[in-house]
Design an enzyme around this catalytic site. Structure first.
Site, mmCIF file in Angstrom:
data_model
loop_
_atom_site.group_PDB
_atom_site.id
_atom_site.type_symbol
_atom_site.label_atom_id
_atom_site.label_comp_id
_atom_site.label_asym_id
_atom_site.label_seq_id
_atom_site.Cartn_x
_atom_site.Cartn_y
_atom_site.Cartn_z
ATOM 1 N N HIS A 116 21.493 45.427 19.297
ATOM 2 C CA HIS A 116 22.704 45.558 19.705
ATOM 3 C C HIS A 116 23.116 47.050 19.387
ATOM 4 C CE1 HIS A 116 27.022 44.731 19.751
ATOM 5 N NE2 HIS A 116 27.410 45.206 18.534
ATOM 6 N N LEU A 171 26.825 39.338 23.890
ATOM 7 C CA LEU A 171 27.228 39.243 22.471
ATOM 8 C C LEU A 171 28.599 38.202 22.455
ATOM 9 C CD1 LEU A 171 27.568 40.805 19.761
ATOM 10 C CD2 LEU A 171 29.385 42.201 20.869
ATOM 11 N N GLN A 219 20.036 48.043 15.027
ATOM 12 C CA GLN A 219 20.653 46.873 14.493
ATOM 13 C C GLN A 219 20.354 45.512 15.436
ATOM 14 O OE1 GLN A 219 25.196 46.715 14.465
ATOM 15 N NE2 GLN A 219 24.482 46.712 12.126
ATOM 16 N N ARG A 263 25.280 42.579 9.025
ATOM 17 C CA ARG A 263 24.608 42.071 10.196
ATOM 18 C C ARG A 263 23.069 41.941 9.730
ATOM 19 N NH1 ARG A 263 27.893 45.226 14.823
ATOM 20 N NH2 ARG A 263 29.734 43.815 14.785
ATOM 21 N N HIS A 294 22.070 42.064 16.226
ATOM 22 C CA HIS A 294 23.443 41.364 15.818
ATOM 23 C C HIS A 294 23.104 40.076 15.881
ATOM 24 C CE1 HIS A 294 27.379 39.720 16.310
ATOM 25 N NE2 HIS A 294 27.800 40.860 16.625
ATOM 26 N N ARG A 301 24.505 49.747 10.235
ATOM 27 C CA ARG A 301 25.988 50.005 10.471
ATOM 28 C C ARG A 301 26.977 48.748 10.057
ATOM 29 N NH1 ARG A 301 29.351 49.031 15.118
ATOM 30 N NH2 ARG A 301 27.708 47.803 16.044
ATOM 31 N N PHE A 313 36.092 41.718 8.936
ATOM 32 C CA PHE A 313 34.743 41.867 9.456
ATOM 33 C C PHE A 313 33.628 41.935 8.645
ATOM 34 C CE2 PHE A 313 33.229 43.409 13.700
ATOM 35 C CZ PHE A 313 34.037 42.849 14.381
ATOM 36 N N GLU A 316 31.461 39.608 16.304
ATOM 37 C CA GLU A 316 31.374 39.264 14.731
ATOM 38 C C GLU A 316 32.626 38.626 14.265
ATOM 39 O OE1 GLU A 316 29.194 41.769 12.271
ATOM 40 O OE2 GLU A 316 30.958 42.133 11.108
#
Lengths: 251, 596
Positions: free
Chosen positions: B355, B243, B231, B286, B233, B390, B117, B246
């Site tokens: 996001h 979405l 955030q 991100r 994304h 994050r 990730f 990721e």
């Protein structure tokens, strides 16, 4: 942008229990683009024509299970059903069949929730394990035995499709039985015998008349009809084995 | 008005609320829990999380690595003691979820598998295909049914808290199906209502993500912390904002511009890697990836799609159909259903979308707010885990780790506290009922909910987007103040009691406006660039001298929020340059050597 929009007629079954004797249809002319879902169509009506139009929705991506409706008589998630596929015809949107209507497109789900709670939808460990022992080991075969039945999003489209649930609202029904089967088939669980009583009960699998429409409308390919079928066999087997062994026969 | 007495009231029954409820029930089955949700628990937005939950799993990994990834990823605005606790509990909680039946994806030998990730040095993201949030939520919901002490109030909307002598002592709720109010008296209250991203326009979020709990705590004097950090994304469906996880990149997907060029190599994330390499290229964090999109667009290198607007391509074709079906089944389905694209044959057009709300209700490391008896967890809270950005897959684990902490703390508090003065609390509840009902019954309104909501989302995108400047942020602050005024003249068509969603939407909009104001004012006050807050008006650099600080927004009735600055807890990671790709690897090496 607006000049390129086409107009579709959406016919909505309306019902307000505080002012209506019974449900009635109302028609709205909604401008739409090809990427718009039926959900966006009814949102357009609420935002622009009548703020009192009532429906459930949230994620818009077919995973929260909120937005089921009858669309031209077929149970569907409205967020992943597109207006373009019905144009130029008029489209009819109604509350999910077989459930009491609370208001407009919102149905009373409390019966379904009680069923879901009744099937013990949690792991009752076959062999308890402490956290410092780490995870349970599951072979690819053990995993594949149950994984398909974990995909249910509780949208209840299968109940709106099930003729037997329409006749007998006490029938546990396809979705809850699929979930029951999911736990029975999980190698970590040891309570299939406990759940058998319900499977074989008055409300259980023998209500099913094997129409299979539940699996056809399932948006997540859970195949609840298959879960019901397997449990019919299991229950029949259990019934006969009870004569041979006092402990019963499941699993 | 019905009065219900309980020990612990929990607002929100997503991942965090459910985990907390189970923790209360397990710590003392004699304590009564009221679990309140405006939807059925399985509709909560945890359901839409895709990629997975982070916790150290591999023998080559360590808690130390997870700590450093998180703190660096957060641009050193994390509470480091909180991060230390979090990384240590993460594997325990993820294992607990396995014992409760979560169908984590597995390796051939039957153990739980982990995937790569963004911003994570070692593969440590536990996943259930690409429906991790769905499976976590359903596992927790179904497990919660086991505990008779948990009484659920499904489809009950919480409108306010009640308090007495500086203690939070309950909540006022509307039962959606009847429109009737109840007072739920409690000795402890936990807010677990999720984020507030729907104050923006293009977002990945469900309609329910309206920041309700944040607004409740805020109006009761609790600070909203670090609200400017929102955030984006990097890979979302254009227009709808839905979405594409990721994990698409964790599994090896590429991001390319109109020339078919993997442009991230130009943004400090290279050099180019054939296979996915942790913390390189598409596996950068991100904020950096979304920022790179902004510059590609500025330089005319994005693809200009006739109906979708400016996009780049998420290319998964080289992963092959079979692998995509196994690892990313939901993504496959979404691309087909919503875009008519077969991701094994065509690249997917994407762009950044809102996001996640990094900030939230200020709590300490044990999830307690400044109002005694009130706790907050999950996306609505700021426990200090995420800092200014994050890392993907830390937040699902956060629900579990801090959900448990809050449950245990709230249970302890409930056992040691006396109940409040019921007649006093009832008086407050009646005033709440009157105020909320007037919103519906008044007949002189002229403003439409949909219009105010749209203008709010538009101005938030303009002023508080990926890059920010003083002038547009000020315009956003002004616009929000105008909308706050106009909201007073809101009109509600639906005057009925049963399932009045228009009325509840108006209450949500009221909450959203307050939360949006806290975001815009926190943003304009932070004169530096850090993590997800990036400025282009003379404050392009991080400023540790003046702004290695949390922003704390305090509610001012009828006025603009008061912004204060709070200290950041640093234990073992001193702020350093935040670098990825080859430069990041070099910095890691140097840090290691200096410790040896």
């Amino acid at each position: 942008m607006t000049e390129n929009l086409k107009i579709i007629e959406i016919e909505v079954l309306r019902y307000n229990p505080e002012s209506d004797q019974e449900p009635h249809l109302e028609v709205y002319s909604v401008p739409f683009s090809d990427d718009m879902s039926v959900l966006q169509g009814v949102q357009y009506i609420k935002d622009n024509f009548d703020g009192s139009l009532t429906f459930r929705w949230s994620c818009r991506m077919a995973i929260c299970g909120s937005c089921g409706m009858m669309i031209n008589g077929i149970p569907k998630l409205s967020c992943e059903t597109f207006l373009r596929d019905y144009y130029p015809d008029r489209i009819r949107v109604e509350a999910m069949a077989h459930f009491p209507i609370e208001k407009d497109l919102v149905v009373d789900l409390s019966g379904f929730i009680e069923k879901l709670e009744s099937i013990q939808p949690y792991i009752i460990p076959k062999e308890p394990r402490s956290l410092d022992q780490g995870e349970y080991i599951q072979s690819p075969k053990q995993f594949n035995d149950y994984i398909q039945f974990t995909s249910c999003i509780n949208c209840t489209l299968c109940y709106a499709a099930c003729p037997q649930f329409g006749l007998n609202p006490d029938f546990i029904g396809p979705g809850a039985i699929a979930l029951l089967h999911r736990y029975n088939m999980d190698s970590r669980d040891g309570a299939a015998a406990e759940r058998m009583e319900l499977v074989a009960s008055e409300e259980g699998v023998f209500n099913c008349s094997a129409v299979g429409y539940c699996s056809e409308v399932c948006p997540k390919h859970v195949d609840p009809a298959n879960a019901v079928n397997i449990n019919k066999t299991n229950a029949a087997k259990d019934y006969f084995l009870r004569f041979l062994s006092p402990k019963g026969g499941a699993k | 008005m019905e009065i219900i007495k309980t020990d612990v009231a929990i607002i929100g029954a997503g991942g965090a609320g459910l985990r907390a409820a189970i923790a209360v029930a397990e710590s003392d089955p004699g304590l009564k829990v009221a679990l309140i949700s405006k939807v059925y628990p399985m509709r909560s937005h945890t359901v839409a999380a895709e990629g997975g939950a982070a916790g150290v799993k591999k023998p080559t990994d360590s808690l130390e690595y997870h700590f450093h990834d998180t703190v660096g990823g957060g641009d050193w605005l994390c509470e480091q003691d909180v991060v230390e606790y979090f990384v240590s509990q993460a594997p325990v909680e993820l294992t607990q979820l396995e014992h409760w039946g979560c169908p984590w994806s597995r390796t051939e030998d039957g153990h739980v598998n982990v995937r790569a990730f963004g911003g994570m040095k070692i593969e440590r993201t536990w996943f259930a295909a690409d429906k991790s949030g769905f499976h976590i939520l359903h596992t927790l919901f179904q497990t919660s049914i086991k505990y008779p002490s948990i009484r659920r109030f499904d489809e009950h909307f919480c409108v306010d808290l009640v308090e007495e002598d500086g203690r939070c002592l309950g909540v006022v709720v509307i039962e959606t199906s009847t429109g009737e109010f109840s007072l739920i008296e409690a000795k402890s209250v936990i807010i677990a209502t999720g984020g507030a991203g729907r104050v923006f326009r293009e977002s990945t979020l469900g309609g329910i993500v309206t920041g309700d709990g944040m607004a409740l705590a805020y109006r009761h004097g609790v600070a909203l912390r670090d609200m400017e950090f929102v955030q984006y994304h990097p890979t979302c469906m254009p227009v709808t904002g839905l979405l594409f996880t990721e994990a698409c990149r964790g599994e090896g997907g590429y991001l390319v511009n109109k020339d078919g060029y993997r442009y991230l190599q130009d943004y400090g994330l290279g050099p180019l890697q054939e296979k996915p390499k942790n913390k390189y290229m598409e596996l950068g964090p991100r904020d950096r990836l979304s920022q790179a999109f902004f510059f590609e667009k500025q330089q005319g290198r994005t693809i200009e799609h006739p109906t979708l607007g400016s996009v780049v391509h998420l290319d998964l074709r080289h992963l092959g159909e079979a692998y995509l079906h196994e690892r990313l089944p939901l993504i496959y389905e979404m691309a087909e259903t919503f875009m008519g694209i077969d991701p094994a044959k065509q690249p997917i057009p994407v762009r950044p979308g809102v996001h996640y709300t990094m900030g939230g209700i200020k709590v300490d490391g044990r999830c307690a707010t400044s109002l005694q008896g009130l706790y907050a967890i999950g996306e609505c809270a700021s426990v200090g885990l995420h800092g200014a950005n994050r890392l993907g897959s830390n937040s699902l684990t956060e629900l579990l780790v801090f959900g448990k902490v809050a449950g245990v703390e709230a249970a302890g508090n409930a056992k040691s506290s006396a109940p409040g003065n019921s007649s006093n609390l009832l008086e407050q509840a009646k005033a709440v009922e009157q105020r909320a009902t007037e919103l519906k019954t008044k007949t002189d309104g002229t403003e439409k909910i949909a219009v105010i909501r749209k203008e709010m989302a538009q101005t938030m995108e303009e002023g508080c987007g990926i890059y920010r400047v003083e002038k547009t942020m000020q315009a956003t602050c002004d616009k929000l103040a105008e909308l706050r005024e106009r909201f007073k003249r809101i009109n509600i068509d639906d005057k009925s009691s049963v399932f009045n969603t228009e009325w509840l939407t108006a209450i949500e909009l009221d909450n959203q406006l307050d939360v949006a104001l806290s975001m815009a004012h926190s943003a304009i006050n932070r004169k530096e660039s850090r993590g997800a807050h990036q400025r282009l008006d003379g404050y392009e650099k991080r400023d540790d001298v003046n702004f290695l600080k949390h922003s704390e927004a305090y509610y001012v009735a009828g006025g603009v929020p008061r912004i204060a600055l709070g200290d950041v807890k640093i234990t073992k990671s001193q702020p350093a340059e935040r670098v990825y790709g080859a430069a990041g690897e070099k910095a890691d090496q140097e840090r290691k050597e200096s410790h040896d």
